[in-house]
Write a protein that holds these residues in place. Structure first.
Motif, short mmCIF file in Angstrom:
data_model
loop_
_atom_site.label_atom_id
_atom_site.label_comp_id
_atom_site.label_asym_id
_atom_site.label_seq_id
_atom_site.Cartn_x
_atom_site.Cartn_y
_atom_site.Cartn_z
N ARG A 1 0.04 -6.48 4.83
CA ARG A 1 0.24 -5.21 4.13
C ARG A 1 1.68 -5.10 3.60
N LYS A 2 2.65 -5.61 4.41
CA LYS A 2 4.06 -5.51 4.01
C LYS A 2 4.36 -6.34 2.77
N SER B 1 1.92 0.08 -2.25
CA SER B 1 1.39 0.59 -1.00
C SER B 1 0.49 1.81 -1.20
N TYR C 1 4.81 2.27 -5.43
CA TYR C 1 5.50 2.25 -4.13
C TYR C 1 5.65 3.65 -3.56
N SER D 1 -4.38 5.21 0.06
CA SER D 1 -3.42 4.20 0.53
C SER D 1 -4.03 2.81 0.44
N LEU D 2 -3.16 1.82 0.52
CA LEU D 2 -3.58 0.41 0.40
C LEU D 2 -4.74 0.07 1.35
#
Ligand SMILES: Nc1ncnc2c1ncn2[C@@H]1O[C@H](COP(=O)(O)OP(=O)(O)OP(=O)(O)O)[C@@H](O)[C@H]1O
Length: 322
Positions: free
Chosen positions: A225-226, A231, A272, A298-299
């Motif tokens: 995810r990072k 995001s 972002y 969200s992602l």
């Protein structure tokens, strides 16, 4: 502690390279998912790890044994649920007779097999199907029985190639709980492939992404995810957006990634900072006098899949954030 390590595994069918220096490792008590698009080589790799198919080169060690030297010992350490459910049991025998047969084949004692059958069928809601001939079970029930067959002798490692394919949501959840229990409480290791990303997110401690026969990324879902290029996502129906507005939105510096939902009906703008992104998007919609319904989310792992594996990545729909 690793129970399985694979290095530089290569395999070609004719002159077509299907595994290209594939590397992989599996730890004790871990559930590790391999993700990749259709044809990435996942099934071929699992067959090699099961000692069912020979690799061309590379090294595989499982439970301290080398797969080239000790394939028989390795087969004893693993359980395998392949995609060919129909041919994984005897059609005329009942589910219970099949399980008894395969348990005996694995050298289990009669009472041990019966206890395992009772426990697993309770966990999987399969008690009332045990005495049905395999050929009279539904597709999902056959799949459940084949999973029971693989877990029966409590192997150190279980490979599951799309384990919940064809199962209804309730049975899928029961199978997932059963697999979690197998890894967490019995300390066994599970390698699975799945196209159901919510399932992967729910089950897996680690995920490896595979493309063109090689591992391109590996990590926890959180680590992956990072690495995402965005995001937060603003979703809008494509039909609400004229082509010129779509162009302007995709050029916005606040938009890091644009993707189109599979059915082509929705455009997702990855940003972002949700407020900053939304403000910039609303500004364009106001200037173009466009009314669009939009939704913030969200992602999800699906987005990561498209970002890291999708062809769209190469199609320039995505722009690197400056
Ligand atoms: N026995 C075979 N002979 C020739 N080519 C094969 C054979 N088995 C698989 N392939 C090819 O090897 C490639 C990888 O197949 P594989 O089944 O390993 O992919 P996969 O990642 O498991 O795909 P899926 O997600 O669709 O199950 C595919 O292009 C497939 O057509």
């Amino acid at each position: 502690m690793e129970v399985l390590t694979a290095f530089d595994v290569c395999k070609a069918y004719g002159n077509r390279m299907v595994l290209d220096h594939m590397a992989f490792d599996l730890k004790k008590g871990e559930i590790h998912a391999i993700l990749g698009r259709n044809g990435a080589g996942k099934t071929t790799f699992i067959k090699i790890l099961s000692a069912l198919l020979a690799k061309d080169s590379g090294a595989v060690r499982i439970g301290g044994y080398d797969i080239d030297r000790d394939p028989v010992r390795i087969r004893r350490l693993i359980g395998y649920v392949g995609q060919d459910t129909e041919r994984s049991a005897y059609a005329r025998l009942t589910a219970r007779e099949n399980l008894l047969f395969f348990g005996r084949l694995r050298g289990m004692k009669e009472d041990q097999i019966r206890t395992r059958i009772t426990n697993m069928s309770t966990d999987l809601g399969f008690q009332d199907k045990l005495d049905t001939p395999f050929m009279h079970l539904s597709g999902g029930q056959k799949q459940t029985m084949v999973i029971m067959r693989a877990l029966l002798h409590e192997p150190m490692i279980v490979y599951l190639d799309e384990p919940t394919k064809g199962l209804d949501p309730l049975v899928s959840a029961q199978v997932r709980n059963c697999l979690k229990d197998y890894a967490r409480n019995k300390g066994k290791s599970i390698l699975l492939t799945s196209h159901i990303l919510s399932e992967v997110e729910d089950l897996s401690d680690r995920v490896s992404l595979m493309r063109h026969g090689a591992r391109i990324q590996s990590g926890t879902v959180l680590e992956l995810r990072k690495q995402a290029k965005a995001s937060e996502f603003i979703d809008m129906p494509k039909s609400d957006l004229p082509a010129a507005t779509q162009d302007r939105l995709s050029q916005l510096p606040q938009v890091a990634f644009v993707t189109e939902r599979e059915d082509g009906a929705v455009l997702s703008y990855g940003v972002y900072q949700v407020w900053e992104g939304m403000e910039a998007i609303l500004q364009v919609l106001r200037e173009d006098d466009v009314r669009a319904t939009f939704r913030h989310r969200s992602l999800a792992l699906e987005d990561l899949f498209v970002m890291l594996l999708g062809e769209k990545e190469e199609d320039s729909l995505e722009r690197a954030r400056a």
